[in-house]
Design an enzyme around this catalytic site. Structure first.
Site, PDB file in Angstrom:
ATOM      1  N   GLY A  88      69.951 139.666  25.468  1.00 58.20           N
ATOM      2  CA  GLY A  88      70.504 138.508  26.157  1.00 58.20           C
ATOM      3  C   GLY A  88      69.802 138.383  27.493  1.00 58.20           C
ATOM      4  N   SER A 121      65.804 144.194  23.042  1.00 57.36           N
ATOM      5  CA  SER A 121      65.472 143.170  24.019  1.00 57.36           C
ATOM      6  C   SER A 121      65.925 143.590  25.412  1.00 57.36           C
ATOM      7  CB  SER A 121      66.092 141.834  23.583  1.00 57.36           C
ATOM      8  OG  SER A 121      65.648 140.777  24.382  1.00 57.36           O
ATOM      9  N   ALA A 122      66.917 142.907  26.001  1.00 57.50           N
ATOM     10  CA  ALA A 122      67.398 143.276  27.332  1.00 57.50           C
ATOM     11  C   ALA A 122      67.917 144.709  27.360  1.00 57.50           C
ATOM     12  CB  ALA A 122      68.501 142.313  27.778  1.00 57.50           C
ATOM     13  N   HIS A 158      59.489 141.405  23.512  1.00 57.71           N
ATOM     14  CA  HIS A 158      59.066 140.073  23.050  1.00 57.71           C
ATOM     15  C   HIS A 158      57.677 139.717  23.582  1.00 57.71           C
ATOM     16  CE1 HIS A 158      63.268 139.420  21.873  1.00 57.71           C
ATOM     17  NE2 HIS A 158      63.629 139.693  23.117  1.00 57.71           N
ATOM     18  N   GLU A 193      57.083 141.226  18.711  1.00 64.44           N
ATOM     19  CA  GLU A 193      58.215 141.046  17.816  1.00 64.44           C
ATOM     20  C   GLU A 193      58.078 141.926  16.574  1.00 64.44           C
ATOM     21  OE1 GLU A 193      60.835 138.029  18.772  1.00 64.44           O
ATOM     22  OE2 GLU A 193      60.061 139.653  20.034  1.00 64.44           O
TER      23      GLU A 193
END
Length: 244
Positions: A88, A121-122, A158, A193
């Site tokens: 997020g 991700s985050a 990413h 990715e």
């Protein structure tokens, strides 16, 4: 005991269900564990986000509990065996981790080998010394950029290569990482990715569907294929700009 980390660039890969690209890695990481505590703080809908993760991890036979639902967070962090920090907005995530006083207890239990850490991700960005290599807009302001510091280098989740036919005149991801290296002397691993890192104590390996791109001050970026042993990155010395 040794620390145990699984760090994904992303949870969704194009054309696949959530975490479908990493089923074997998740099966190994979650083996013999029945409960995963999930930190949904990078999003805004905690219940909805947690339910999404419950569905995604259901095939692995684990129960997912959102940390926002527990009555005693600090005790839960001391008892938990697996923590998953989801993706997020990294700024919102870090600000909440600070407010909940999670950074120090999670770091202590992961580095002692008592708590397994999974990030996406985050959440992967939070495993680094700082969040300074995030891609996100600063929608809120944390007290500092210091994160969990579970690894001694930075990750750019990413990571995207420049498009050869693009007419966009702004900075590429590589440009932004090179700017970071002008101010901070620390390796930055661009995770494309579908790729992830698996850390077991002093051992670190790249895995997944794509190569990763490593940036270091004073050298040209290097490409590494899935299956590469990157354990040497765990011994690299890092110097951060202390003014920020």
């Amino acid at each position: 005991m040794q620390d145990n980390l699984l760090l994904f660039s992303n949870s969704h890969t194009h054309g696949m269900r959530m975490f479908e690209h990493a089923r074997a890695a998740l099966s190994e990481f979650l083996a013999d564990h029945h409960t995963v505590y999930f930190a949904p703080y990078a999003g805004s809908d905690y219940d909805g986000y947690t339910n999404t993760i419950k569905t995604a991890l259901e095939p692995f036979g684990v129960t997912v509990i959102g940390l926002h639902t527990v009555s005693n967070l600090q005790q839960t962090l001391q008892d938990a065996e697996v923590l998953f920090v989801g993706g997020g907005n990294s700024f919102r995530l870090l600000k909440t981790l600070e407010q909940l006083e999670m950074l120090a207890p999670v770091r202590a239990r992961v580095t002692s080998g008592e708590l397994r850490y999974m990030g996406s991700s985050a959440g992967t960005n939070m495993s680094c010394p700082t969040m300074r290599t995030t891609n996100d807009m600063p929608i809120v302001q944390p007290e500092s950029f210091n994160a969990f510091n579970l690894i001694p280098f930075q990750i750019n989740p990413h990571y995207q290569d420049p498009l050869s036919n693009s007419t966009h005149m702004g900075e590429t991801r590589e440009d932004r990482i090179r700017e970071f290296l002008e101010e901070n002397d620390v390796p930055v691993l661009g995770l494309r990715e579908g790729s992830w890192l698996r850390k077991r104590g002093s051992q670190l390996h790249l895995d997944g569907l794509a190569d990763a791109r490593l940036f270091r001050r004073g050298t040209e970026p290097q490409e590494y294929k899935p299956g590469t042993d990157l354990s040497w990155l765990l011994t690299e010395k890092a110097t951060f700009d202390q003014k920020a």
